[in-house]
Design an enzyme around this catalytic site. Structure first.
Site, mmCIF file in Angstrom:
data_model
loop_
_atom_site.group_PDB
_atom_site.id
_atom_site.type_symbol
_atom_site.label_atom_id
_atom_site.label_comp_id
_atom_site.label_asym_id
_atom_site.label_seq_id
_atom_site.Cartn_x
_atom_site.Cartn_y
_atom_site.Cartn_z
ATOM 1 C CG ASP A 9 1.973 43.248 -12.337
ATOM 2 O OD1 ASP A 9 2.223 44.031 -13.367
ATOM 3 O OD2 ASP A 9 1.121 42.930 -11.458
ATOM 4 C CG HIS A 64 0.302 42.595 -7.630
ATOM 5 N ND1 HIS A 64 0.000 43.571 -8.162
ATOM 6 C CD2 HIS A 64 0.540 43.073 -6.263
ATOM 7 C CE1 HIS A 64 0.068 44.802 -7.497
ATOM 8 N NE2 HIS A 64 0.305 44.443 -6.113
ATOM 9 C CG HIS A 108 5.457 46.817 -15.296
ATOM 10 N ND1 HIS A 108 4.116 47.766 -15.349
ATOM 11 C CD2 HIS A 108 4.205 45.785 -14.528
ATOM 12 C CE1 HIS A 108 2.996 47.730 -15.181
ATOM 13 N NE2 HIS A 108 3.335 47.256 -14.080
ATOM 14 C CG HIS A 114 -0.216 51.915 -6.088
ATOM 15 N ND1 HIS A 114 1.375 50.563 -6.136
ATOM 16 C CD2 HIS A 114 -0.007 50.986 -6.823
ATOM 17 C CE1 HIS A 114 1.158 50.231 -6.428
ATOM 18 N NE2 HIS A 114 -0.096 49.781 -7.114
HETATM 19 FE FE1 FEO Z 1 -0.297 44.682 -10.537
HETATM 20 FE FE2 FEO Z 1 1.061 45.881 -13.276
HETATM 21 O O1 FEO Z 1 -0.531 46.081 -12.289
#
Ligand code: FEO
Length: 386
Positions: free
Chosen positions: A163, A144, A222, A24
């Site tokens: 996150d 987040h 991640h 995004h």
């Molecule tokens: Fe807020 Fe990796 O999603």
């Protein structure tokens, strides 16, 4: 599609998004991963999920360890779709699964997926037993989304941080000590600047809670797992969340016929003469998400645009919208630009920098093509203000 063992009975079973280049609006040159973790105990538990198009990959990794139909619990630390997209696929395999999420997470799951899944809301301080291990929940709203929480397993000293502490890196390596440290930290910094920056207070609250917790492994949702560089990433999060900056000036601009670029270089001269490290960013050449990485630690933010149709150039407008949304604080701003007539661009940039709460230096507005002497005067005036 192999799982990776983290500790005895705990595995990484996520998905690697080698092709991802835009998250995004954030340029993810190194791709990303969506991390999911499988805990084998009396209650077989999956912590977080993956994007929908990597569901098969996640399930294939799980299937190398157990029949996915045997999963009892899912801990859903966050409901954004990069971490929940595979949920419907998991439910097809294991319809008996019970999900644990924060109250806002449970509400959000229902709104996202409109399914009658068995969901139990959990709050900070609540604990569930899996068998020989337990999971403790700590809500971390706005790190987040409002639903975010982290999950701590004291028996294994693992924090499943979702996150927080993430990086957008696609790699076969899974641990921080297997990957080049400078690239890892750069990607952690870029991730913080483009995703976490608006939530500094919430990050500080989360860091306070984590001070009292014995952790030897941080499993984010991640990128790489932290096991050897935990003090380093915690230290940087402390700095970033307080908006601590270095004596560094960024000069960010677009130019129409080169006049605004001339002003940009006159500004750079002033900072250089004052011994302040500078970086120039022509918005036509550098992506806004890479500029944000530099902004994370820069004290001076100088933004320039010529006037076009009583306004600023579109790429500068896009940068300012993105920048304001990420809400950096405690900076010093400078607006500059050239004009032929009208000259509204500088006022527009000033207004945006003011909205960020920045202290502003005297703006620089110059007509048509500024000459050497005029530019030198502006450099000299700026030197006095720095
Ligand atoms: Fe807020 Fe990796 O999603």
């Amino acid at each position: 599609m192999l799982p990776i063992k983290i500790k005895e009975g705990i595995y990484w079973v996520g998905g690697i998004d080698w092709d991802l280049r835009n998250f995004h609006g954030y340029l993810t040159q190194r791709g990303s991963t969506y991390n999911s973790y499988l805990i084998i105990d009396e209650k077989i538990t999956l912590v977080d999920n993956v994007k929908y198009y990597l569901a098969e990959e996640q399930i294939a990794r799980i299937a190398k360890i157990i029949d996915p139909g045997k999963i009892d619990y899912i801990i859903q630390n966050h409901i954004e779709m990069d971490h929940t997209g595979s949920l419907p696929y998991i439910f097809k395999k294991a319809p008996q699964v019970k999900i644990f999420a924060s109250p806002k997470g449970v509400e959000g799951l229902s709104k996202h997926y409109q399914q009658n899944w068995d969901c139990q809301p959990v709050k900070t301080g609540e604990v569930i037993k899996l068998g020989k291990r337990s999971l403790h929940f700590i809500q971390t709203p706005m790190v987040h989304w409002p639903d975010n929480m982290v999950t701590y397993c004291p028996e294994e000293k693992i924090l499943f941080s979702n996150d927080a502490f993430g990086q957008h890196i696609a790699s076969s390596e899974r641990f921080d000590d297997e990957y080049p440290f400078n690239i890892l930290m750069h990607e952690a910094e870029k991730y913080y600047a483009n995703i976490v920056l608006p939530y500094g207070k919430q990050v500080q609250n989360a860091l306070k809670v984590l001070q009292d917790v014995d952790i030897d492994t941080i499993c984010p949702s991640h990128g790489l797992i932290w096991r050897s560089k935990i003090p380093q990433i915690l230290k940087e999060y402390g700095k970033w969340s307080q908006n601590q900056v270095d004596d560094k000036a960024l000069i960010i601009y677009d130019t129409m016929w080169g006049s605004t670029r001339k002003i940009a270089y006159a500004i750079q001269d002033a900072f250089e003469i004052k011994g302040i490290h500078t970086k120039m960013f022509n918005l036509q050449q550098t992506h806004i998400s890479d500029i944000m990485t530099e902004i994370l630690t820069a004290k001076y933010i100088c933004v320039g645009s010529p006037t076009l149709n009583n306004n600023i150039l579109p790429i500068v407008a896009a940068f300012l919208v993105y920048f304001k949304g990420l809400a950096p604080k405690n900076r010093i701003g400078l607006a500059f630009g050239s004009y032929g007539w009208g000259g509204q661009s500088v006022g527009i940039i000033e207004s945006d920098l003011k909205q960020c709460g920045f202290e502003l230096m005297t703006s620089i507005r110059m007509q048509y093509i500024p000459g050497k002497e005029e530019l030198q005067k502006e450099t000299d005036k700026l030197i006095e203000q720095i």
